[in-house]
Design a protein around this motif. Sequence first.
Motif, PDB file in Angstrom:
ATOM      1  N   VAL A  88      -1.888   0.993   9.559  1.00 32.35           N
ATOM      2  CA  VAL A  88      -1.463   0.114   8.219  1.00 32.35           C
ATOM      3  C   VAL A  88      -2.118  -1.588   8.532  1.00 32.35           C
ATOM      4  N   SER A 114       1.915   6.220   4.014  1.00 33.46           N
ATOM      5  CA  SER A 114       0.837   6.074   4.603  1.00 33.46           C
ATOM      6  C   SER A 114      -0.290   8.139   4.459  1.00 33.46           C
ATOM      7  N   LEU A 120      -1.761   3.177   1.405  1.00 31.79           N
ATOM      8  CA  LEU A 120      -0.002   3.839   1.541  1.00 31.79           C
ATOM      9  C   LEU A 120      -0.471   3.988   0.248  1.00 31.79           C
TER      10      LEU A 120
END
Length: 191
Positions: A88, A114, A120
């Motif tokens: 991320v 995710s 996301l």
Amino acid sequence: MRLLLTLLIAGLLIPAINAADRLPMRDYERDAVKSRLAASPLHTIEGIWQFTADGATIVIERDHGDSPAVDAATRYRMVIMRSPVRSVLPGTVMGYLSPTAKRGSYSATIYTDSDGGSRLLKPKKFTLTLTDDSHLSFHKHGLKIKVRFWRLLPYISRLGIYTREDNPRDLDGCVRIYPMPVSGPIEPVYL
């Protein structure tokens, strides 16, 4: 003609990217975010927050969208600055929130999963509450279904076993990092 038809079909098959879910075109390094926040008058919820569970750092700031409207309702964007999940990236939009009718309470849509990359997925509904100037608690909305099989049995064999969660519901959340509240430290030091 065949090329035009192919391009038209390809354009219909490729999903359009929602402008609100694109990565913002801003720098999300800590110093850049602090200077950007310091340059404007902040709302109560705006600032840099750190999750107590895993140490992830996010920024909550006003979301003006592509074209800010004067009479539009205030909406805030939650953007990840630092995450314990390496896939991320900083600048990834984590969710959106807007104020409710209750002071210090916000209705939020937060992405909770995710895809293994930098996107996301799975938006869920939450209520965020400012417990004071430096603590933000999260409450996830959901539907809990309890099936009681003993209702299907004859009356003589009802041995009702009940379970109940006694975990407090609003302990998950964040602690403000910037700007620090003027009322004092989060945990006072006693001499």
